[in-house]
Design a protein around this motif. Sequence first.
Motif, PDB file in Angstrom:
ATOM      1  N   ILE A 130      -8.295 -31.267 -28.976  1.00 48.41           N
ATOM      2  CA  ILE A 130      -8.079 -32.411 -29.873  1.00 48.41           C
ATOM      3  C   ILE A 130      -6.636 -32.432 -30.380  1.00 48.41           C
ATOM      4  O   ILE A 130      -5.982 -33.480 -30.406  1.00 48.41           O
ATOM      5  CB  ILE A 130      -9.070 -32.369 -31.075  1.00 48.41           C
ATOM      6  CG1 ILE A 130     -10.523 -32.248 -30.575  1.00 48.41           C
ATOM      7  CG2 ILE A 130      -8.879 -33.564 -32.007  1.00 48.41           C
ATOM      8  CD1 ILE A 130     -11.084 -33.455 -29.866  1.00 48.41           C
ATOM      9  N   ALA A 131      -6.145 -31.224 -30.724  1.00 49.66           N
ATOM     10  CA  ALA A 131      -4.768 -31.112 -31.210  1.00 49.66           C
ATOM     11  C   ALA A 131      -3.772 -31.500 -30.120  1.00 49.66           C
ATOM     12  O   ALA A 131      -2.756 -32.153 -30.393  1.00 49.66           O
ATOM     13  CB  ALA A 131      -4.494 -29.694 -31.702  1.00 49.66           C
ATOM     14  N   ASP A 132      -4.067 -31.116 -28.869  1.00 47.63           N
ATOM     15  CA  ASP A 132      -3.197 -31.471 -27.744  1.00 47.63           C
ATOM     16  C   ASP A 132      -3.091 -32.986 -27.580  1.00 47.63           C
ATOM     17  O   ASP A 132      -1.996 -33.526 -27.426  1.00 47.63           O
ATOM     18  CB  ASP A 132      -3.745 -30.894 -26.423  1.00 47.63           C
ATOM     19  CG  ASP A 132      -3.377 -29.430 -26.229  1.00 47.63           C
ATOM     20  OD1 ASP A 132      -2.467 -28.947 -26.931  1.00 47.63           O
ATOM     21  OD2 ASP A 132      -4.006 -28.776 -25.373  1.00 47.63           O
ATOM     22  N   VAL A 133      -4.240 -33.645 -27.621  1.00 47.76           N
ATOM     23  CA  VAL A 133      -4.246 -35.104 -27.441  1.00 47.76           C
ATOM     24  C   VAL A 133      -3.440 -35.758 -28.567  1.00 47.76           C
ATOM     25  O   VAL A 133      -2.607 -36.638 -28.323  1.00 47.76           O
ATOM     26  CB  VAL A 133      -5.687 -35.675 -27.409  1.00 47.76           C
ATOM     27  CG1 VAL A 133      -5.670 -37.196 -27.309  1.00 47.76           C
ATOM     28  CG2 VAL A 133      -6.481 -35.088 -26.236  1.00 47.76           C
ATOM     29  N   THR A 134      -3.686 -35.308 -29.770  1.00 51.39           N
ATOM     30  CA  THR A 134      -2.998 -35.863 -30.935  1.00 51.39           C
ATOM     31  C   THR A 134      -1.481 -35.676 -30.808  1.00 51.39           C
ATOM     32  O   THR A 134      -0.706 -36.614 -31.028  1.00 51.39           O
ATOM     33  CB  THR A 134      -3.508 -35.185 -32.222  1.00 51.39           C
ATOM     34  OG1 THR A 134      -4.930 -35.292 -32.230  1.00 51.39           O
ATOM     35  CG2 THR A 134      -2.957 -35.843 -33.459  1.00 51.39           C
ATOM     36  N   ARG A 135      -1.092 -34.471 -30.421  1.00 54.13           N
ATOM     37  CA  ARG A 135       0.330 -34.178 -30.267  1.00 54.13           C
ATOM     38  C   ARG A 135       0.952 -35.066 -29.188  1.00 54.13           C
ATOM     39  O   ARG A 135       2.031 -35.634 -29.372  1.00 54.13           O
ATOM     40  CB  ARG A 135       0.528 -32.697 -29.888  1.00 54.13           C
ATOM     41  CG  ARG A 135       1.982 -32.307 -29.606  1.00 54.13           C
ATOM     42  CD  ARG A 135       2.112 -30.861 -29.130  1.00 54.13           C
ATOM     43  NE  ARG A 135       1.304 -30.551 -27.953  1.00 54.13           N
ATOM     44  CZ  ARG A 135       1.643 -30.865 -26.703  1.00 54.13           C
ATOM     45  NH1 ARG A 135       2.778 -31.497 -26.467  1.00 54.13           N
ATOM     46  NH2 ARG A 135       0.857 -30.547 -25.690  1.00 54.13           N
ATOM     47  N   ILE A 136       0.245 -35.203 -28.059  1.00 52.25           N
ATOM     48  CA  ILE A 136       0.780 -36.002 -26.949  1.00 52.25           C
ATOM     49  C   ILE A 136       0.931 -37.475 -27.363  1.00 52.25           C
ATOM     50  O   ILE A 136       1.918 -38.124 -27.035  1.00 52.25           O
ATOM     51  CB  ILE A 136      -0.092 -35.825 -25.679  1.00 52.25           C
ATOM     52  CG1 ILE A 136       0.114 -34.407 -25.128  1.00 52.25           C
ATOM     53  CG2 ILE A 136       0.231 -36.878 -24.626  1.00 52.25           C
ATOM     54  CD1 ILE A 136      -0.866 -33.988 -24.054  1.00 52.25           C
ATOM     55  N   LEU A 137      -0.042 -37.988 -28.123  1.00 50.61           N
ATOM     56  CA  LEU A 137       0.072 -39.364 -28.621  1.00 50.61           C
ATOM     57  C   LEU A 137       1.288 -39.490 -29.533  1.00 50.61           C
ATOM     58  O   LEU A 137       2.056 -40.459 -29.431  1.00 50.61           O
ATOM     59  CB  LEU A 137      -1.201 -39.774 -29.370  1.00 50.61           C
ATOM     60  CG  LEU A 137      -2.416 -40.117 -28.503  1.00 50.61           C
ATOM     61  CD1 LEU A 137      -3.653 -40.312 -29.377  1.00 50.61           C
ATOM     62  CD2 LEU A 137      -2.153 -41.357 -27.644  1.00 50.61           C
ATOM     63  N   HIS A 165     -18.584 -34.691 -33.108  1.00 50.55           N
ATOM     64  CA  HIS A 165     -17.797 -34.549 -34.317  1.00 50.55           C
ATOM     65  C   HIS A 165     -16.306 -34.433 -34.007  1.00 50.55           C
ATOM     66  O   HIS A 165     -15.474 -35.107 -34.600  1.00 50.55           O
ATOM     67  CB  HIS A 165     -18.274 -33.321 -35.094  1.00 50.55           C
ATOM     68  CG  HIS A 165     -17.601 -33.154 -36.409  1.00 50.55           C
ATOM     69  ND1 HIS A 165     -17.844 -33.993 -37.469  1.00 50.55           N
ATOM     70  CD2 HIS A 165     -16.658 -32.269 -36.817  1.00 50.55           C
ATOM     71  CE1 HIS A 165     -17.090 -33.619 -38.479  1.00 50.55           C
ATOM     72  NE2 HIS A 165     -16.358 -32.584 -38.110  1.00 50.55           N
ATOM     73  N   ARG A 166     -15.988 -33.572 -33.013  1.00 46.62           N
ATOM     74  CA  ARG A 166     -14.575 -33.355 -32.668  1.00 46.62           C
ATOM     75  C   ARG A 166     -13.977 -34.608 -32.043  1.00 46.62           C
ATOM     76  O   ARG A 166     -12.864 -35.012 -32.375  1.00 46.62           O
ATOM     77  CB  ARG A 166     -14.450 -32.162 -31.729  1.00 46.62           C
ATOM     78  CG  ARG A 166     -14.934 -30.863 -32.359  1.00 46.62           C
ATOM     79  CD  ARG A 166     -14.854 -29.707 -31.386  1.00 46.62           C
ATOM     80  NE  ARG A 166     -13.489 -29.428 -30.994  1.00 46.62           N
ATOM     81  CZ  ARG A 166     -13.113 -29.071 -29.774  1.00 46.62           C
ATOM     82  NH1 ARG A 166     -14.004 -28.959 -28.833  1.00 46.62           N
ATOM     83  NH2 ARG A 166     -11.861 -28.817 -29.507  1.00 46.62           N
ATOM     84  N   LEU A 167     -14.731 -35.217 -31.131  1.00 43.76           N
ATOM     85  CA  LEU A 167     -14.220 -36.422 -30.476  1.00 43.76           C
ATOM     86  C   LEU A 167     -14.102 -37.577 -31.464  1.00 43.76           C
ATOM     87  O   LEU A 167     -13.265 -38.452 -31.305  1.00 43.76           O
ATOM     88  CB  LEU A 167     -15.121 -36.809 -29.304  1.00 43.76           C
ATOM     89  CG  LEU A 167     -15.016 -35.894 -28.091  1.00 43.76           C
ATOM     90  CD1 LEU A 167     -16.175 -36.114 -27.137  1.00 43.76           C
ATOM     91  CD2 LEU A 167     -13.678 -36.111 -27.378  1.00 43.76           C
ATOM     92  N   GLY A 168     -14.938 -37.543 -32.483  1.00 44.26           N
ATOM     93  CA  GLY A 168     -14.901 -38.565 -33.515  1.00 44.26           C
ATOM     94  C   GLY A 168     -13.524 -38.693 -34.141  1.00 44.26           C
ATOM     95  O   GLY A 168     -13.085 -39.795 -34.485  1.00 44.26           O
ATOM     96  N   GLU A 169     -12.843 -37.567 -34.261  1.00 43.68           N
ATOM     97  CA  GLU A 169     -11.475 -37.565 -34.809  1.00 43.68           C
ATOM     98  C   GLU A 169     -10.554 -38.446 -33.974  1.00 43.68           C
ATOM     99  O   GLU A 169      -9.749 -39.209 -34.508  1.00 43.68           O
ATOM    100  CB  GLU A 169     -10.911 -36.141 -34.763  1.00 43.68           C
ATOM    101  CG  GLU A 169     -11.191 -35.304 -35.999  1.00 43.68           C
ATOM    102  CD  GLU A 169     -10.645 -33.899 -35.796  1.00 43.68           C
ATOM    103  OE1 GLU A 169     -11.471 -32.971 -35.687  1.00 43.68           O
ATOM    104  OE2 GLU A 169      -9.406 -33.754 -35.718  1.00 43.68           O
TER     105      GLU A 169
END
Length: 285
Positions: A130-137, A165-169
Amino acid sequence: EAKHHCRGTFRFYSQALQDRLDHELEIERQLREALRHEQLKVHFQPQFDMTRQRICGAEALVRWFHPELGQIEPAQFIPVAEKTGLIIALGRWVLEHACRVARLWYDRGLLDLRIAVNVSPVQLRCEDFIADVTRILDETGLPADLLELELTEHVFLESTKTHGHRLGELVHRGVHLTIDDFGTGFSSLRYLRDLPVQRLKIDRCFVSADDGPGLADPAIAKSIIALAHNVGLEVLAEGVESEEQLAFLTSHGCNLVQGFFMARPREQSDLLMFTAQFNGQATPN
Ligand code: C2E
Ligand code: MG
Ligand code: MG
Ligand code: MG
């Protein structure tokens, strides 16, 4: 006699296993090289919105061009990458590359062209995902709404609540979730309720047939379209290879289509031109 037979059998399997292991270790070794030496590329296949008659997205598909062996199919190396954990690095590379390219399209005026990226269950299980996706965005500046993650049903063999729950973020941020290869995996419908998905992709095996231009399985395709709509989801059919299949899917209300009949996966610059032309925009330089 029986003992011999058993031992023979054991030796046979053990040898087969050894061969496979050697082969997989070799693929893994070569794949590490590939990641280091830029032998991997990403191709993009257009996705068509049937109502608006527009290309509304593209799926990112990894390609491996080996200097000696030529092009190697994802079906050959993705499973090995998943088994060895290399899929984490590979998947992150694809995601980063795809988001950078999608941001470029956005900058060229293709403001509603969404990028769909395949995510392996192994990646999703990883703490950092999740953190990776957020960072890449953040780093690419791609609007979250222009990223779609394609998950397979295998993801949901594990706790749908935890993943939900995690994907919900990410969904909260605007990222779209799709169930890929729908109908071929773990067929519990509970996750459709527990997970914030927006779209189902009808697997190719129900769409393209080996023996003619008709739909491979019209009854199943119709049922998946109805199911998706009944639970408020969009539905995309993959593997559309003929005009007849396209006509059937359109007449049964399938929202989106993707397949060789409309367009094959292609390099990013081709995708940009193709989309600009199809959608009737000025061709970007
Ligand atoms: P998928 O996600 O279901 O992707 C669709 C596959 O169907 C692609 O194969 C695409 O080239 C092919 N396809 C599209 N339209 C047609 C058609 O009309 N007819 C036929 N016969 N095939 C069509 P590809 O690129 O070989 O990828 C195979 C699978 O490998 C993908 O299936 C996906 O599961 C996996 N894969 C590919 N790239 C990645 C990636 O970056 N990450 C992960 N985790 N998996 C990937
Ligand atoms: Mg896919
Ligand atoms: Mg698929
Ligand atoms: Mg498929």
